[in-house]
Design a protein around this motif. Structure first.
Motif, PDB file in Angstrom:
ATOM      1  N   MET A  13      -3.413  -8.996   1.877  1.00 53.57           N
ATOM      2  CA  MET A  13      -4.004  -7.675   2.112  1.00 53.57           C
ATOM      3  C   MET A  13      -5.234  -7.808   3.007  1.00 53.57           C
ATOM      4  O   MET A  13      -5.416  -7.046   3.948  1.00 53.57           O
ATOM      5  CB  MET A  13      -4.410  -7.025   0.786  1.00 53.57           C
ATOM      6  N   ASP A  14      -6.085  -8.782   2.679  1.00 51.24           N
ATOM      7  CA  ASP A  14      -7.279  -9.000   3.509  1.00 51.24           C
ATOM      8  C   ASP A  14      -6.874  -9.330   4.948  1.00 51.24           C
ATOM      9  O   ASP A  14      -7.494  -8.868   5.901  1.00 51.24           O
ATOM     10  CB  ASP A  14      -8.128 -10.157   2.953  1.00 51.24           C
ATOM     11  N   LEU A  17      -5.748  -6.247   6.715  1.00 50.90           N
ATOM     12  CA  LEU A  17      -6.845  -5.348   7.062  1.00 50.90           C
ATOM     13  C   LEU A  17      -7.846  -5.973   8.032  1.00 50.90           C
ATOM     14  O   LEU A  17      -8.780  -5.304   8.456  1.00 50.90           O
ATOM     15  CB  LEU A  17      -7.564  -4.863   5.798  1.00 50.90           C
ATOM     16  N   ASN A  19      -9.941  -8.432   7.330  1.00 52.31           N
ATOM     17  CA  ASN A  19     -11.186  -8.528   6.565  1.00 52.31           C
ATOM     18  C   ASN A  19     -11.713  -9.943   6.392  1.00 52.31           C
ATOM     19  O   ASN A  19     -12.664 -10.138   5.647  1.00 52.31           O
ATOM     20  CB  ASN A  19     -10.949  -7.986   5.154  1.00 52.31           C
ATOM     21  N   GLY A  49      -1.417   0.880   3.492  1.00 47.12           N
ATOM     22  CA  GLY A  49      -2.634   1.411   4.108  1.00 47.12           C
ATOM     23  C   GLY A  49      -2.400   2.792   4.690  1.00 47.12           C
ATOM     24  O   GLY A  49      -3.201   3.715   4.487  1.00 47.12           O
ATOM     25  N   ILE A  52      -2.133   5.326   1.831  1.00 51.50           N
ATOM     26  CA  ILE A  52      -3.402   5.615   1.157  1.00 51.50           C
ATOM     27  C   ILE A  52      -4.295   6.459   2.059  1.00 51.50           C
ATOM     28  O   ILE A  52      -4.895   7.443   1.616  1.00 51.50           O
ATOM     29  CB  ILE A  52      -4.089   4.304   0.704  1.00 51.50           C
ATOM     30  N   VAL A  53      -4.358   6.115   3.342  1.00 54.45           N
ATOM     31  CA  VAL A  53      -5.169   6.934   4.262  1.00 54.45           C
ATOM     32  C   VAL A  53      -4.619   8.358   4.304  1.00 54.45           C
ATOM     33  O   VAL A  53      -5.372   9.328   4.353  1.00 54.45           O
ATOM     34  CB  VAL A  53      -5.192   6.303   5.671  1.00 54.45           C
TER      35      VAL A  53
ATOM     36  N   LEU B 170      -7.773  -2.004  -5.556  1.00 55.54           N
ATOM     37  CA  LEU B 170      -6.926  -1.587  -4.433  1.00 55.54           C
ATOM     38  C   LEU B 170      -7.664  -0.616  -3.514  1.00 55.54           C
ATOM     39  O   LEU B 170      -7.586  -0.714  -2.288  1.00 55.54           O
ATOM     40  CB  LEU B 170      -5.662  -0.930  -4.994  1.00 55.54           C
ATOM     41  N   LEU B 171      -8.390   0.321  -4.102  1.00 53.13           N
ATOM     42  CA  LEU B 171      -9.090   1.314  -3.280  1.00 53.13           C
ATOM     43  C   LEU B 171     -10.304   0.703  -2.582  1.00 53.13           C
ATOM     44  O   LEU B 171     -10.635   1.088  -1.468  1.00 53.13           O
ATOM     45  CB  LEU B 171      -9.485   2.530  -4.122  1.00 53.13           C
ATOM     46  N   VAL B 173     -10.359  -2.300  -1.472  1.00 49.13           N
ATOM     47  CA  VAL B 173      -9.758  -3.003  -0.333  1.00 49.13           C
ATOM     48  C   VAL B 173      -9.380  -1.995   0.751  1.00 49.13           C
ATOM     49  O   VAL B 173      -9.789  -2.120   1.910  1.00 49.13           O
ATOM     50  CB  VAL B 173      -8.505  -3.796  -0.772  1.00 49.13           C
ATOM     51  N   TYR B 174      -8.623  -0.973   0.359  1.00 50.61           N
ATOM     52  CA  TYR B 174      -8.020  -0.113   1.368  1.00 50.61           C
ATOM     53  C   TYR B 174      -8.931   0.997   1.876  1.00 50.61           C
ATOM     54  O   TYR B 174      -8.861   1.364   3.037  1.00 50.61           O
ATOM     55  CB  TYR B 174      -6.716   0.497   0.843  1.00 50.61           C
TER      56      TYR B 174
END
Lengths: 217, 214
Positions: A13-14, A17, A19, A49, A52-53, B170-171, B173-174
């Motif tokens: 995930m990092d 993104l 990150n 992503g 969620i956005v 999760l939030l 992170v995202y």
């Protein structure tokens, strides 16, 4: 090449993104280049992503669509991946991939013998994480140790055991403070690994603790 | 799930998009909404279709602005970044390949890439505690008001099903763009704990969301 051991989803995930600091980013990129399963995971991380956005409450903006269309011509760009899952060199030769990244053959690097069939090469330190290469003869037993932070180890050549797991070329061992391990190189051939380590290793035995400051590990 | 939830105000209100919205609400189908966005982007790519671009713009611009704001950019910088992203979506639409990603994922990756450039250019991200406070549901409280938190769609309902501590990771992170190591420091948790929460949340959502369609 189908790696059997992968970095945890938190790392991917990092990675998806963007990150990560450069040392962890680099070791993950090398693994992802040979690992279709992690590329799928990254593609899903990007999809998540987007979802969620899409669920965020929107904020109004002061520019509009028509102005963009009026002032900008559509282009025919050279094909270029926007996904971090599709956007990396996919290769089956992990050793070559790392050599390309280092711009050096592995043999030409300044290796330093540390005894017991083991050689180290420190590649650098950035953002509290050290990157190093480790090269051991068949059957070498590394000192038992734990970690003060995260550690990702990518096998470039050969294989080693950790407990009941075997890590082969392309595999990642994902370790953190909760991991205590004693890698043992298999008897089949030499093993070369690329590792990124946060904080000092904590050795159980006296001898490695004594030489640790000299080796900078 | 869509039917009783508001959409954020659109900066380009016109009769067509309003009609679309009615259809959206009735459809109650995340997959169809995604397919519609992808069709708009394909029309932009293949025909330079301005109407389709306006719809895409209305669907994505407010949310991307909220997201980038949550990552610590002030209003003006966030808007400048989103404007860049929306210009790229218009000028470089020919890079879009629906076989690889939906429009929603593609737009997100464009914005993500722009944010990576932004951070690499040395502009350290300010820590967005305000963003976190307004976007994240407190403790285990479910979010159901359209003005606050994650408002829409299937994903919001799925997130609400997660244990609070998994959803929080999760939030972070995202929504805020924190790495799992930063989260461990902030929440004063062992890295292994954060990784395990991230893994459980991610895999649960993956199982629920992943289907053959892109």
């Amino acid at each position: 090449m189908t790696p059997a051991h992968h970095p945890g989803e938190a790392w991917l995930m990092d990675y998806a993104l963007g990150n990560l600091d450069q040392p962890f980013e680099a070791v993950l990129r090398a693994h992802v280049g040979v690992c279709a399963s992690c590329r799928d995971t990254i593609a899903f991380a990007e999809r998540l992503g987007g979802e969620i956005v899409h669920a965020l409450p929107g904020r109004p903006v002061a520019f509009d669509a028509r102005a963009i269309c009026d002032h900008h011509e559509q282009e025919t760009p050279r094909p270029q991946a926007v996904s971090r899952a599709h956007g990396i060199a996919v290769t089956d030769d992990i050793e070559r991939c790392v050599e390309t990244y280092l711009d050096s053959s592995l043999d030409a690097l300044p290796w330093r013998g540390v005894g017991q069939g083991l050689r180290l090469c420190r590649l650098g330190e950035q953002a509290g994480a050290r990157t190093w290469l480790l090269r051991g003869k068949p059957g070498t037993v590394l000192p038992h140790h734990t970690h003060a932070g995260s550690e990702l180890t990518l096998v470039l050549k050969g294989a080693y055991f950790c407990g009941d797991r075997i890590y082969r070329a392309g595999d990642i061992e994902d370790a953190d403070e909760s991991t205590a391990h004693q890698p043992v190189i298999t008897r089949d051939g030499e093993c070369i690994c690329l590792a990124v380590t946060e904080g000092r290793l904590r050795f159980r035995d006296l001898l490695p603790r004594l030489v640790q400051p000299l080796l900078g590990i | 799930m869509l039917s009783h939830r508001h959409r954020p105000p659109s900066p380009v209100p016109d009769a067509d998009t309003r009609d679309d919205r009615v259809v959206d609400l009735a459809a109650d189908s995340a997959a169809r909404e995604r397919a519609r966005e992808t069709a708009w982007l394909e029309r932009v790519r293949d025909h330079g279709d301005r109407d389709a671009y306006e719809r895409l713009f209305a669907a994505f611009t407010p949310r991307l602005t909220a997201w980038i704001g949550a990552q610590g950019l002030d209003g003006a910088s966030a808007e400048a970044v989103v404007q860049d992203v929306m210009i790229t979506a218009w000028t470089r639409a020919r890079l879009f390949d629906a076989a690889k990603a939906s429009a929603r994922t593609w737009m997100y990756t464009l914005a993500r890439n722009r944010m990576i450039d932004h951070h690499r250019a040395g502009e350290r991200r300010a820590r967005a505690h305000d963003g976190y406070a307004t976007l994240l549901p407190a403790e285990d409280e479910a979010v159901d008001t359209p003005e606050q938190g994650l408002t829409r769609a299937r994903i919001a309902a799925l997130l609400e099903q997660l244990p609070a501590e998994q959803r929080q990771v999760l939030l972070l992170v995202y929504v805020e763009g924190r790495s799992h190591r930063e989260i461990a420091q902030e929440l004063e948790l062992p890295i292994g704990t954060v990784k395990s929460r991230a893994r459980l949340a991610f895999n649960r959502l993956r199982k629920l969301l992943e289907d053959p369609a892109p």
